[in-house]
Design an enzyme around this catalytic site. Structure first.
Site, PDB file in Angstrom:
ATOM      1  N   ASP A 196       3.047   4.464   1.911  1.00 42.63           N
ATOM      2  CA  ASP A 196       2.455   4.920   0.663  1.00 42.63           C
ATOM      3  C   ASP A 196       2.124   6.400   0.865  1.00 42.63           C
ATOM      4  OD1 ASP A 196       1.034   4.885  -1.841  1.00 42.63           O
ATOM      5  OD2 ASP A 196      -0.813   4.786  -0.672  1.00 42.63           O
ATOM      6  N   ASP A 198      -0.364   8.660  -1.472  1.00 39.60           N
ATOM      7  CA  ASP A 198      -1.726   9.063  -1.803  1.00 39.60           C
ATOM      8  C   ASP A 198      -2.755   8.276  -1.005  1.00 39.60           C
ATOM      9  OD1 ASP A 198      -1.541  10.144  -5.254  1.00 39.60           O
ATOM     10  OD2 ASP A 198      -0.002  10.141  -3.714  1.00 39.60           O
ATOM     11  N   SER A 284       5.972   5.517  -3.126  1.00 37.71           N
ATOM     12  CA  SER A 284       4.699   5.949  -3.706  1.00 37.71           C
ATOM     13  C   SER A 284       4.573   5.605  -5.178  1.00 37.71           C
ATOM     14  CB  SER A 284       4.534   7.460  -3.531  1.00 37.71           C
ATOM     15  OG  SER A 284       3.390   7.934  -4.201  1.00 37.71           O
ATOM     16  N   GLY A 285       3.366   5.182  -5.546  1.00 38.77           N
ATOM     17  CA  GLY A 285       3.023   5.023  -6.946  1.00 38.77           C
ATOM     18  C   GLY A 285       2.582   6.345  -7.540  1.00 38.77           C
ATOM     19  N   ASP A 352      -2.722   1.839   1.578  1.00 38.81           N
ATOM     20  CA  ASP A 352      -4.178   1.666   1.491  1.00 38.81           C
ATOM     21  C   ASP A 352      -4.635   0.911   0.247  1.00 38.81           C
ATOM     22  OD1 ASP A 352      -5.616   4.108  -0.505  1.00 38.81           O
ATOM     23  OD2 ASP A 352      -3.461   4.043  -0.156  1.00 38.81           O
ATOM     24  N   ASN A 355      -1.820  -2.122  -4.636  1.00 35.94           N
ATOM     25  CA  ASN A 355      -0.404  -2.107  -5.006  1.00 35.94           C
ATOM     26  C   ASN A 355       0.509  -1.970  -3.787  1.00 35.94           C
ATOM     27  OD1 ASN A 355      -1.323   0.626  -4.738  1.00 35.94           O
ATOM     28  ND2 ASN A 355       0.562   1.318  -5.698  1.00 35.94           N
TER      29      ASN A 355
END
Length: 404
Positions: A196, A198, A284-285, A352, A355
């Site tokens: 991930d 962020d 990544s979202g 973290d 999602n």
């Protein structure tokens, strides 16, 4: 009848101890059944389990070994081993093995006592203990140190869920990280690592940084925190947050990218993984603009994120294409593994947020990094006390292997 003897030797470490002892054993044509050696602060501990053939007498051999130990200024001890004890030891070699990894800024006796107490209470026997981290100075900045001890244990816990819960509780109470994983061929042969972005690779949530520039920081932060805790559907919360960015000048993206701070250990981890031939990816979202920025800086092999829609130099408040949510991350992990020709057991996923759980759950090693309690509880492993480079310890690397 063959005689089995366990010899233990200890004293100041120096060149020639092992060769001097085994030379004598060789003169007597002795079979070595087991051997192990460790050095702690220049003190050597050497153990050799050997078999004296029936036609040979052990007395002259033990005398010569005793004289040699004295010449080397070493302490020596001999212990006979019964045939039935040896057979039980041999039969135990097929038992399941696990690795317990203890990570902290500094490791105390209390930490080790707690970990080993839990292991023993679940019927796990410790075979080996190794320090993977470098030597820790007595004086220094606590935040910059890291310590790791690895326990190789034998046995199968009767209640794996209870064992994990006890380790999680102990980790929280003592501000350490405790990982428990099966010691199998996959642990030493991971090939793909996905991250991930962020709050994992970088310390910020980019959408929060953009929201501050747009003057909607508080509204977006509230939605972000709720989504990270798993209280909101990711797609809906994401669209609501992006919509609040409508009208933001696109030049702000570069300003935000330049001030983003990398997470502790991120650069070290990625460079080490790449040097060892691992394939790395960002799933990544967040937004492609910032993921591509990290790719250029650190050299990730794959990047998947959301693309902000920008028209006439302004953010429209929408994203192009489908959203990279939790399910999509898991799907992408499967696709990358297939493309690289590896099984999911050979993959590592790090994240973290809620999602990230779908990809953490299917990866061979899923790691919740500085995550919220819900994510830590659900992930296979977690790291909260060290930087991202602490992940190298979970796959068995030592500082002396090149970790800096």
């Amino acid at each position: 009848m063959n005689e089995i003897i366990l010899m233990t030797l200890s004293g100041n470490d120096k060149p020639g101890v092992t060769s001097g002892i085994t030379d004598i054993l060789a003169d007597y044509q002795i079979n070595i059944l087991d051997i192990g050696q460790a050095v702690i602060h220049n003190t050597l501990s050497l153990g050799i389990l050997f078999q004296v053939p029936a036609q040979s007498a052990s007395s002259p051999l033990l005398r010569d070994l005793l004289f040699k130990a004295h010449a080397l200024n070493m302490h020596v001890r001999f212990e006979p081993v019964a045939d039935e004890d040896y057979q039980q030891w041999v039969q135990a070699q097929g038992k399941s093995r696990h690795i317990i990894t203890l990570l902290a800024r500094r490791i105390s006796a209390e930490h080790i006592a707690r970990v080993t107490e839990i292991a023993a209470s679940h019927g796990l026997n410790i075979d080996n203990i190794n320090r993977l981290s470098g030597r820790i100075p007595l004086h220094g900045e606590q935040r910059s140190t890291r310590a790791c001890v690895e326990f190789s244990v034998r046995g199968i816990p009767a209640d794996a869920a209870a064992l994990r819960e006890e380790f999680l509780t102990a980790a929280s109470e003592h501000n350490v990280d405790i990982a428990f994983q099966r010691d199998d061929i996959y642990r030493r042969n991971r090939r793909v690592v996905v991250f991930d972005m962020d709050s994992t690779l970088i310390e910020a949530e980019v959408i929060d940084e953009l929201a501050k520039e747009a003057g909607v920081g508080e509204q977006v932060s509230e939605i972000t925190e709720s989504a990270m805790r798993g209280e909101l559907d990711f797609d809906q919360s994401f669209r609501r947050r992006v919509a609040l960015l409508k009208g933001l000048d696109a030049s702000v993206l570069e300003q935000v990218a330049q001030r983003l701070k990398m997470t502790e250990g991120a650069e070290t981890l990625v460079s080490q993984l790449k040097a060892l031939g691992y394939k790395t990816a960002i799933l990544s979202g967040g937004f492609t603009y910032f993921a591509n920025h990290l790719q250029q800086k650190l050299g990730f092999d794959y990047v998947y994120a959301n693309e902000l829609d920008i028209q006439d130099g302004r953010v429209t408040g929408e994203v192009k294409g489908s959203i990279v949510n939790g399910e999509r991350k898991a799907e992408l992990l499967r696709e990358i593994a297939a493309r690289e020709g590896v099984s999911l057991e050979q993959t590592i996923a790090v994240g973290d947020g809620a999602n990230d759980l779908p990809m953490l759950s299917i990866a061979g090693l899923g790691i919740a990094f500085r995550a919220k309690p819900l994510v830590r509880q659900s992930a296979k492993q977690s790291i909260s006390t060290l930087g991202l480079d602490g992940i190298l310890y979970l796959i068995g690397f030592r500082d002396r292997d090149g970790l800096h």
